[in-house]
Design a protein around this motif. Structure first.
Motif, PDB file in Angstrom:
ATOM      1  N   HIS A   2      38.928  52.844  36.350  1.00  0.00           N
ATOM      2  CA  HIS A   2      38.484  53.138  37.703  1.00  0.00           C
ATOM      3  C   HIS A   2      38.960  52.056  38.670  1.00  0.00           C
ATOM      4  N   GLU A   3      39.417  52.475  39.858  1.00  0.00           N
ATOM      5  CA  GLU A   3      39.867  51.542  40.875  1.00  0.00           C
ATOM      6  C   GLU A   3      38.737  50.595  41.275  1.00  0.00           C
ATOM      7  N   ARG A   4      37.518  51.129  41.361  1.00  0.00           N
ATOM      8  CA  ARG A   4      36.389  50.308  41.763  1.00  0.00           C
ATOM      9  C   ARG A   4      36.134  49.184  40.769  1.00  0.00           C
ATOM     10  N   VAL A   5      36.230  49.489  39.471  1.00  0.00           N
ATOM     11  CA  VAL A   5      35.996  48.476  38.443  1.00  0.00           C
ATOM     12  C   VAL A   5      37.054  47.377  38.537  1.00  0.00           C
ATOM     13  N   MET A   6      38.317  47.770  38.725  1.00  0.00           N
ATOM     14  CA  MET A   6      39.378  46.770  38.834  1.00  0.00           C
ATOM     15  C   MET A   6      39.194  45.918  40.086  1.00  0.00           C
ATOM     16  N   ARG A   7      38.657  46.518  41.144  1.00  0.00           N
ATOM     17  CA  ARG A   7      38.403  45.752  42.357  1.00  0.00           C
ATOM     18  C   ARG A   7      37.234  44.787  42.161  1.00  0.00           C
ATOM     19  N   VAL A   8      36.158  45.264  41.532  1.00  0.00           N
ATOM     20  CA  VAL A   8      34.981  44.426  41.304  1.00  0.00           C
ATOM     21  C   VAL A   8      35.320  43.248  40.394  1.00  0.00           C
ATOM     22  N   LEU A   9      36.135  43.495  39.381  1.00  0.00           N
ATOM     23  CA  LEU A   9      36.517  42.433  38.443  1.00  0.00           C
ATOM     24  C   LEU A   9      37.673  41.594  38.958  1.00  0.00           C
ATOM     25  N   GLU A  10      38.187  41.922  40.142  1.00  0.00           N
ATOM     26  CA  GLU A  10      39.244  41.157  40.823  1.00  0.00           C
ATOM     27  C   GLU A  10      40.571  41.192  40.068  1.00  0.00           C
ATOM     28  N   PHE A  11      40.861  42.339  39.477  1.00  0.00           N
ATOM     29  CA  PHE A  11      42.135  42.493  38.786  1.00  0.00           C
ATOM     30  C   PHE A  11      43.303  42.471  39.780  1.00  0.00           C
ATOM     31  N   ASP A  12      43.057  42.875  41.024  1.00  0.00           N
ATOM     32  CA  ASP A  12      44.106  42.841  42.047  1.00  0.00           C
ATOM     33  C   ASP A  12      44.593  41.411  42.293  1.00  0.00           C
ATOM     34  N   LYS A  13      43.675  40.446  42.216  1.00  0.00           N
ATOM     35  CA  LYS A  13      44.078  39.053  42.404  1.00  0.00           C
ATOM     36  C   LYS A  13      44.951  38.576  41.248  1.00  0.00           C
ATOM     37  N   ILE A  14      44.687  39.075  40.063  1.00  0.00           N
ATOM     38  CA  ILE A  14      45.533  38.753  38.915  1.00  0.00           C
ATOM     39  C   ILE A  14      46.944  39.279  39.160  1.00  0.00           C
ATOM     40  N   LYS A  15      47.045  40.502  39.681  1.00  0.00           N
ATOM     41  CA  LYS A  15      48.362  41.082  39.948  1.00  0.00           C
ATOM     42  C   LYS A  15      49.105  40.296  41.034  1.00  0.00           C
ATOM     43  N   GLU A  16      48.355  39.804  42.030  1.00  0.00           N
ATOM     44  CA  GLU A  16      48.980  38.996  43.077  1.00  0.00           C
ATOM     45  C   GLU A  16      49.546  37.700  42.494  1.00  0.00           C
ATOM     46  N   GLN A  17      48.781  37.055  41.611  1.00  0.00           N
ATOM     47  CA  GLN A  17      49.278  35.833  40.976  1.00  0.00           C
ATOM     48  C   GLN A  17      50.472  36.128  40.079  1.00  0.00           C
TER      49      GLN A  17
END
Length: 785
Positions: A2-17
């Motif tokens: 789920h997009e919401r779960v990845m956002r809550v767990l801050e997976f997007d920041k991992i992808k940015e790094q």
């Protein structure tokens, strides 16, 4: 996921790094679009890819991934008949060159016997387009400019251009150097307007030069005039430029056609370089956060060793161990606010998403991660003002959605489960929700403040308590996770440390129920026991390291001692041999003289007496030392194998081979000791099979070979006594005065049985335990009558 779960767990920041470590826009696009996979085989392959890239990066330090461009649009336009610009063609050539360099690099690494099957497979798919690359580079330079040598026609046209331009400049320079030029010209320079050479003339002298006006200054005081005398030359220049442009277009179209002809190969190259760039970006990111490859499973097991949250700086984050899915499937974490409970939840969730996306996890080697179909998370206060939802309602909306689809292969993370409502109702609801998710077989980690949930882990099979540690002395959390120990309230201790009157604290304690006090005391006792156990474990670990270091030092010193002893003995033997040789030479001389005297003077010296004297002299010579080279030659006649009896040359002791180690050393059993010895330091004596044959072929007696010790460790009681009975008979036949029986310490049952049998044996004189150097109470020394 789920997009919401990845956002809550801050997976997007991992992808940015992760995107910061790519080498091209191709890798960046793939990093930005990265999503976890729930397919076990795919996750394993992705982890293998990252691990291969990490190994190559560790060994080689760097890789040739420069010069890669996203040329997919260029290829498509060339295929439909468009014309590529010089810069676009340069990007195509650069990408082809990068693919060739990468292919060569991977092949070179594989030739060094480094196992990189995935990279080798990618390299084999790259088609070398050297001819296309050379055609483009012969026509276009690295700045995207068409070279003179692109064709003979272009070379000729550009030569004509330079010649004509030189003639025009020459004529104009003669004008600006004339005597009256400084009066009529605004500036003594030659410039260009509308691709034609002009000079800046003052407004009042416009008619003096004639020709054409191409431009004027902002004030209108200066006119840029092409004098009449160079108009024809400029016309010729323009004609040549048009031909030049036509020839350049012809060259670009020709190169574009070549690109279109290689469309499938170029698209494959782009796809492969995208994968390679992304693989090595993952490896660089793993190196940055000090991550390791997790062992993946599809059985719901998570075992993280010293795991860290990847978004917290390494010098600030506290590493924790986390295990779930082995002895228990649910963890309830209690503890104070800001103690690290939510960080623990996010660490487990984020490590799971990273592992399933093919990224290595920020934990020590040996960590294990599971592949889940879905990860659900209800973390943080996400109440919606638009929907007029309270904190509790917001959490319940998420939980309702989770309960609709959660199943056995799900990971569920609850933060402050049941919070935001009446404590009793909230605790009851939290217990009910945990029970429901547990029944479905999911892996669950939940944090809570409710004391009722502290007993939940004790009352449910498959559920474990956990807590985050709080240091009452410093009034601050340590962020250390304690599995198996529930958190306890520190309100009274904190109040006391802050100076609250003791009578007030005692009055408050009287309002607490006896059960609550009992639970708090139990938790405090558990914490003390844990601290003591950790301290003793660390102390034991230190002792073990010291013992291992001493053992290695002692072994090294023993080897040096025996080597020195052998050298001294060899030297002494050589000196003695030399003295005896001299003595033999002198004796031979004397014997010759005696023979001569017997012949000349008829002396009574018999020949057999002379021979006997020479034999005694030869027997006096010391035995020659067998050097290791001779031992090696003897060993070559027999391939050593486990079970063989050998002599450790440096120690002068006999032993039995146990197993050969990967580093070329043999593990040898010498009495009760086991040590690693180089093969060159071993002398083969015999094997068990040869001893059995000798046993069958020889009448038992004084010459029958029997070991001086019997090792019973690991034997069953009945088998051990049967072996002792046979061994005592064999030792008596071999006429041994004393033997050793190794039974170990253990529970003492085997030792007692062996000694009872020996006490009643008619041929045993006496028995005793071994001395400190003989094995102590783990060995019984037997003396015969």
């Amino acid at each position: 996921m789920h997009e919401r779960v990845m956002r809550v767990l801050e997976f997007d920041k991992i992808k940015e790094q992760l995107a910061e470590h790519v080498s091209s826009s191709l890798g960046r696009d793939k990093a930005v679009k990265l999503t976890p996979s729930s397919d076990f085989a795919e996750v394993v392959r992705l982890q293998e890819e990252t691990d291969e890239a990490a190994n190559v990066l560790r060994i080689k330090g760097n890789i040739p991934l420069g010069g890669i461009f996203d040329i997919r649009a260029h290829i498509k336009r060339a295929a439909i008949g468009g014309m590529l610009s010089p810069y676009e063609l340069m990007q195509v050539a650069s990408t082809v060159h990068a693919s060739r360099q990468m292919k060569r690099f991977i092949e070179a690494v594989s030739e060094e016997e480094i196992s990189i099957p995935i990279l080798v497979d990618y390299a084999e798919q790259i088609i070398v387009l050297a001819e296309l690359e050379e055609s483009i580079k012969m026509a276009i330079d690295d700045n995207g400019e068409v070279l003179d040598g692109a064709s003979e026609v272009l070379r000729s046209l550009r030569h004509q251009l330079r010649t004509k331009e030189a003639r025009v400049r020459e004529k104009l320079e003669s004008m600006i150097r004339s005597s009256n030029a400084s009066k009529m010209l605004s500036d003594a320079i030659i410039t260009i307007r509308n691709d034609r050479f002009v000079i800046p003339v003052k407004q009042e002298y416009r008619s003096h030069y004639g020709g054409m006006i191409h431009d004027q200054s902002a004030s209108g005081q200066t006119l840029f005039i092409e004098p009449q005398m160079v108009v024809e030359l400029n016309n010729e220049l323009q004609g040549i430029r048009i031909k030049e442009e036509q020839e350049i277009q012809r060259i670009l179209i020709e190169l574009t056609v070549k690109v279109a002809e290689q469309q499938p190969e170029l698209e494959t190259i782009v796809d492969i370089l995208t994968e390679l760039d992304f693989m090595f970006a993952k490896a660089r990111y793993a190196k940055k956060i000090k991550a390791s490859k997790p062992l993946m499973n599809n059985e719901g097991r998570i075992s993280l060793n010293k795991a860290r949250h990847p978004l917290i700086p390494i010098d600030e984050v506290v590493a924790n161990d986390m295990n779930i899915g082995i002895d228990f499937t649910t963890i309830v974490i209690t503890g104070p606010n800001t103690g690290g409970k939510t960080v623990t939840l996010k660490t487990v969730g984020l490590c799971t998403l990273m592992a399933q996306a093919g990224l290595q996890v920020p934990a020590y080697d040996g960590s294990e991660m599971a592949v889940f179909d879905e990860v659900y998370a209800d973390i943080g206060d996400e109440q919606s003002i638009e929907q007029s939802l309270s904190t509790f309602s917001s959490h319940m909306v998420n939980i309702v959605e989770i309960l609709k689809s959660v199943h056995y292969n799900s990971l569920v993370l609850f933060d402050e489960l049941g919070a935001g409502t009446d404590p009793q109702e909230g605790a009851a609801l939290a217990i009910s929700i945990l029970d429901e998710v547990y029944k479905r077989g999911a892996r669950v980690i939940a944090t809570t403040h409710y004391p009722e949930l502290k007993a939940y882990g004790y009352n449910r099979e498959g559920v474990s308590n956990a807590s985050v540690e709080f240091d009452v002395e410093t009034l601050s959390p340590t962020y250390k996770l304690l599995i198996g120990v529930p958190g306890r309230s520190n309100a009274f201790e904190i109040s006391r440390r802050l100076g609250l009157n003791e009578s007030v604290i005692e009055n408050a304690r009287s309002h607490i129920s006896a059960d609550t006090n009992q639970i708090e005391n139990m938790i405090a006792s558990l914490e003390n026991s844990r601290r003591q156990a950790e301290s003793e474990r660390d102390e034991a670990h230190d002792y073990l390291q010291d013992a291992e270091r001493l053992h290695k030092d002692l072994q090294k010193e023993m080897i040096e001692f025996y080597e020195h002893k052998d050298r001294m003995f060899e030297k002494a033997s050589e000196e003695a041999s030399e003295l005896i040789e001299n003595a033999k030479a002198e004796a031979e001389k004397i014997i010759r003289d005696l023979r001569k005297m017997r012949i000349e003077k008829q002396a009574e010296v018999k020949e057999h007496e002379l021979i006997e004297a020479r034999r005694k002299l030869e027997e006096a010579a010391p035995p020659k030392i067998v050097k290791k080279s001779a031992v090696k030659a003897a060993n070559k006649k027999h391939t050593l194998s486990p079970g063989d009896e050998v002599k450790v040359i440096s120690f002068g002791q006999k032993g039995t081979l146990i197993a050969k180690k990967s580093d070329g050393l043999w593990e040898v059993q010498i009495g009760i000791l086991k040590m690693k010895v180089e093969e060159s330091d071993l002398e083969y004596l015999g094997s068990p099979k040869q001893e059995q044959k000798r046993h069958l072929a020889t009448v038992k007696g004084r010459d029958y070979h029997v070991s001086l010790e019997l090792d019973l460790r690991g034997e069953r009681y009945e088998n051990a006594l049967m072996r002792v009975e046979k061994y005592i008979d064999d030792a008596l036949l071999a006429a041994y005065p004393r033997v050793s029986i190794i039974h170990g310490k253990g529970t003492g049952a085997l030792r007692q049985g062996v000694q009872e049998y020996l006490k009643n044996h008619r041929s045993v004189k006496r028995i005793r335990f071994g001395d400190a150097g003989e094995g102590g109470t783990g060995v019984t020394i037997v003396e015969f009558k």
